[in-house]
Design an enzyme around this catalytic site. Sequence first.
Site, PDB file in Angstrom:
ATOM      1  N   ASP A   1       5.745 -23.902   4.263  1.00 16.86           N
ATOM      2  CA  ASP A   1       5.767 -24.339   5.908  1.00 16.86           C
ATOM      3  C   ASP A   1       7.303 -24.426   5.917  1.00 16.86           C
ATOM      4  O   ASP A   1       8.037 -25.032   5.494  1.00 16.86           O
ATOM      5  CB  ASP A   1       5.081 -25.544   6.123  1.00 16.86           C
ATOM      6  N   HIS A   2       7.716 -23.455   6.664  1.00 21.14           N
ATOM      7  CA  HIS A   2       9.381 -22.993   6.276  1.00 21.14           C
ATOM      8  C   HIS A   2      10.109 -24.179   7.053  1.00 21.14           C
ATOM      9  O   HIS A   2      11.476 -24.508   6.823  1.00 21.14           O
ATOM     10  CB  HIS A   2       9.895 -21.715   6.865  1.00 21.14           C
TER      11      HIS A   2
ATOM     12  N   LYS B   1       7.043 -21.306  23.939  1.00 21.16           N
ATOM     13  CA  LYS B   1       7.876 -19.931  24.001  1.00 21.16           C
ATOM     14  C   LYS B   1       8.435 -19.844  25.459  1.00 21.16           C
ATOM     15  O   LYS B   1       7.970 -20.582  26.173  1.00 21.16           O
ATOM     16  CB  LYS B   1       7.012 -18.879  23.730  1.00 21.16           C
TER      17      LYS B   1
ATOM     18  N   ARG C   1       0.794  -1.106  -0.289  1.00 18.24           N
ATOM     19  CA  ARG C   1      -0.198  -0.049   0.038  1.00 18.24           C
ATOM     20  C   ARG C   1       0.881   1.331   0.010  1.00 18.24           C
ATOM     21  O   ARG C   1       0.513   2.301  -0.801  1.00 18.24           O
ATOM     22  CB  ARG C   1      -0.952  -0.095   1.459  1.00 18.24           C
TER      23      ARG C   1
ATOM     24  N   ASP D   1      -0.026 -21.755  16.104  1.00 15.08           N
ATOM     25  CA  ASP D   1       1.306 -21.165  15.358  1.00 15.08           C
ATOM     26  C   ASP D   1       2.169 -22.131  15.065  1.00 15.08           C
ATOM     27  O   ASP D   1       2.784 -21.945  13.973  1.00 15.08           O
ATOM     28  CB  ASP D   1       1.651 -20.188  16.381  1.00 15.08           C
TER      29      ASP D   1
ATOM     30  N   GLU E   1      11.385 -22.502  22.172  1.00 14.11           N
ATOM     31  CA  GLU E   1      12.088 -21.158  21.648  1.00 14.11           C
ATOM     32  C   GLU E   1      12.329 -20.735  23.075  1.00 14.11           C
ATOM     33  O   GLU E   1      11.432 -20.627  24.129  1.00 14.11           O
ATOM     34  CB  GLU E   1      11.153 -20.632  20.950  1.00 14.11           C
TER      35      GLU E   1
ATOM     36  N   LYS F   1      13.816 -26.881   6.301  1.00 17.75           N
ATOM     37  CA  LYS F   1      15.285 -27.144   7.061  1.00 17.75           C
ATOM     38  C   LYS F   1      16.022 -28.112   6.933  1.00 17.75           C
ATOM     39  O   LYS F   1      15.315 -29.129   6.374  1.00 17.75           O
ATOM     40  CB  LYS F   1      14.632 -26.946   8.539  1.00 17.75           C
TER      41      LYS F   1
ATOM     42  N   LYS G   1       1.925 -18.658   5.863  1.00 16.23           N
ATOM     43  CA  LYS G   1       1.188 -19.171   7.021  1.00 16.23           C
ATOM     44  C   LYS G   1       0.693 -17.860   7.808  1.00 16.23           C
ATOM     45  O   LYS G   1       1.141 -16.886   7.563  1.00 16.23           O
ATOM     46  CB  LYS G   1       1.946 -20.199   7.934  1.00 16.23           C
TER      47      LYS G   1
ATOM     48  N   HIS H   1       3.754 -26.677  11.729  1.00 13.22           N
ATOM     49  CA  HIS H   1       5.341 -27.026  11.702  1.00 13.22           C
ATOM     50  C   HIS H   1       5.725 -28.424  12.285  1.00 13.22           C
ATOM     51  O   HIS H   1       6.429 -29.228  11.791  1.00 13.22           O
ATOM     52  CB  HIS H   1       6.413 -26.168  12.308  1.00 13.22           C
TER      53      HIS H   1
HETATM   54  C1  BG6 Z   1       6.931 -19.143  12.894  1.00 18.00           C
HETATM   55  C2  BG6 Z   1       6.302 -18.688  14.201  1.00 18.00           C
HETATM   56  O1  BG6 Z   1       6.215 -19.799  12.008  1.00 18.00           O
HETATM   57  O2  BG6 Z   1       8.004 -19.805  13.295  1.00 18.00           O
HETATM   58  C3  BG6 Z   1       6.798 -18.140  15.090  1.00 18.00           C
HETATM   59  O3  BG6 Z   1       5.051 -17.942  13.825  1.00 18.00           O
HETATM   60  C4  BG6 Z   1       8.068 -18.938  15.615  1.00 18.00           C
HETATM   61  O4  BG6 Z   1       6.179 -17.692  16.380  1.00 18.00           O
HETATM   62  C5  BG6 Z   1       8.769 -19.299  14.266  1.00 18.00           C
HETATM   63  O5  BG6 Z   1       8.971 -18.148  16.431  1.00 18.00           O
HETATM   64  C6  BG6 Z   1       9.895 -20.307  14.486  1.00 18.00           C
HETATM   65  O6  BG6 Z   1      10.848 -20.374  13.542  1.00 18.00           O
HETATM   66  P1  BG6 Z   1      12.309 -21.091  13.618  1.00 18.00           P
HETATM   67  O7  BG6 Z   1      12.871 -21.213  12.390  1.00 18.00           O
HETATM   68  O8  BG6 Z   1      12.936 -19.865  14.362  1.00 18.00           O
HETATM   69  O9  BG6 Z   1      12.205 -22.225  14.636  1.00 18.00           O
END
Ligand code: BG6
Length: 511
Positions: free
Chosen positions: A199-200, A362, A62, A257, A238, A204, A170, A262
């Site tokens: 989905d990252h 977390k 935007r 989340d 985390e 990995k 996501k 994941h």
């Molecule tokens: C994201 C979440 O998809 O993945 C976050 O929304 C999280 O809350 C993150 O911190 C963690 O990713 P990674 O690669 O640091 O484990």
Amino acid sequence: MTSTNDNPLREGVRLERTADPCTVIIFGASGDLTKRKLVPALYRLTQEGLLPAEFAILGFARSKMSHDEFRARMKDAIATYSEAKSVDETVWESFAKGIYYLAGDINNPESYKEMSALLDQIDGERGTAGNRVFYLSTSPTFYSEAVAQLGAAGLARPEGKGWTRIIIEKPFGHSLESARELNVDVAKVFNEDQVYRIDHYLGKETVQNLMVFRFANGIFEPIWNRRYIDHVQITNAESIGVEDRGGYYDTSGVLRDMIQNHVFQVLSHVVMEPPMEFSAGEVRDEKIKAMRAVRPIPRDRVNEFVVRGQYGPGSVGGKSAAGYREEKDVKPESATETYAALKLYFDNWRWAGVPFYLRSAKRMPKRVTEIAIHFKQAPHMLFSETTAQQIEPNVLVVRIQPDEGITMRIGAKVPGQVTRIRWVNMDFRYGASFGVASPEAYERLLLDCILGDATLYARRDMTERGWEIVMPILEAWQEAKPDFPNYEAGSWGPKAADDLLEREGRRWRRP
Ligand code: BG6
């Protein structure tokens, strides 16, 4: 263990795959993900020589900005967020020429007309051949609208003008119903083979290695089942809190989340049967087949299988940390969970009776993601009673992050005249064996999409299955008020999570 090849991963990619010319159009170009992950990843792929010269990025958002202003911002982003924390001027010069920006409104058809014209112009200037990747990285509330507008503007399946793909960031839905609706909206405009749900965790390196570990080695698969495995633990911890994402996180929680996407993706790689071949269709067929075998958790028995938690004040890594309810943009009475532990069973031949304990949270004492396969005890004990007491089960740990690697915990005789057993590790470390840093997940995933390989992306059925599994839990939680906060920031979570395993004679690992 050392490798004789300098950089086998990169070499493999170079030899096997060539990317087509294309333009990546980023929706949400002024957002965080664009500067932290997407543009640094595309820059790095360019630097590695994995993208063709006929490549362009079109940022769409935007805010009003010129192409040059956007370029300058992206240069800063690369200097700040790329692994090297610097920009190579020669690479940048050609990369920057392919960066464009368009200010517009996702809801306005006029913006798509402008986009269409600009994309044609880019094809002319950069030779990008009409091939396009649309990347939705806006707030998810705009996804359906953006998809519909792309369809209406004729940008989804342009006739005879190269290929078109769409990557969807996501969160993919907020519930089973909303995920289904989004899938339906997307399917009205795009064919499933054009759709890449990111989905990252699938990007990995260690998650990908799970398949190589299981299916390229002959020795693990025969014992990868209920006869030899007592239980499996997956930990995703985390140390950070919600940082500046309190507004989003407070409407989400860790089950939405992290776990339904994941953690379930990682889990599916542990439980799946060997695919016939390493292709998007076969691999994803096996993953969904395995996840279909998850025994549903009855809504009225959620407490037997699931524990939720929320951190209160505490300290992490020697620094004091605020409680979740004191974080910015979080409601003072928030009932959102920042910790969840689950026990799942798979009703199939391979896994019948084997509990899978999953936890994600977390504000844990450290950042660690690992899969721990706990094997059964040796069936018959030869050694004296005192020696036998020292016996622990073998554990195979796949460390996803940090210190990526695989460790097998085995009992060994302590040198000396008496038989004493000590637990030692057989270790494989990525760093030591390959001597190269693993590429960022986004690099691999973006490249895969440009190459048309969806193996490491979530298919429609998998996104819905993840939600199906967690819905009874979310519904049960809505009905009962939690006793939050129930763990201190910097601890390993609520006591109830320890009880979940202890009542079955097991313990969480302390990674
Ligand atoms: C994201 C979440 O998809 O993945 C976050 O929304 C999280 O809350 C993150 O911190 C963690 O990713 P990674 O690669 O640091 O484990």
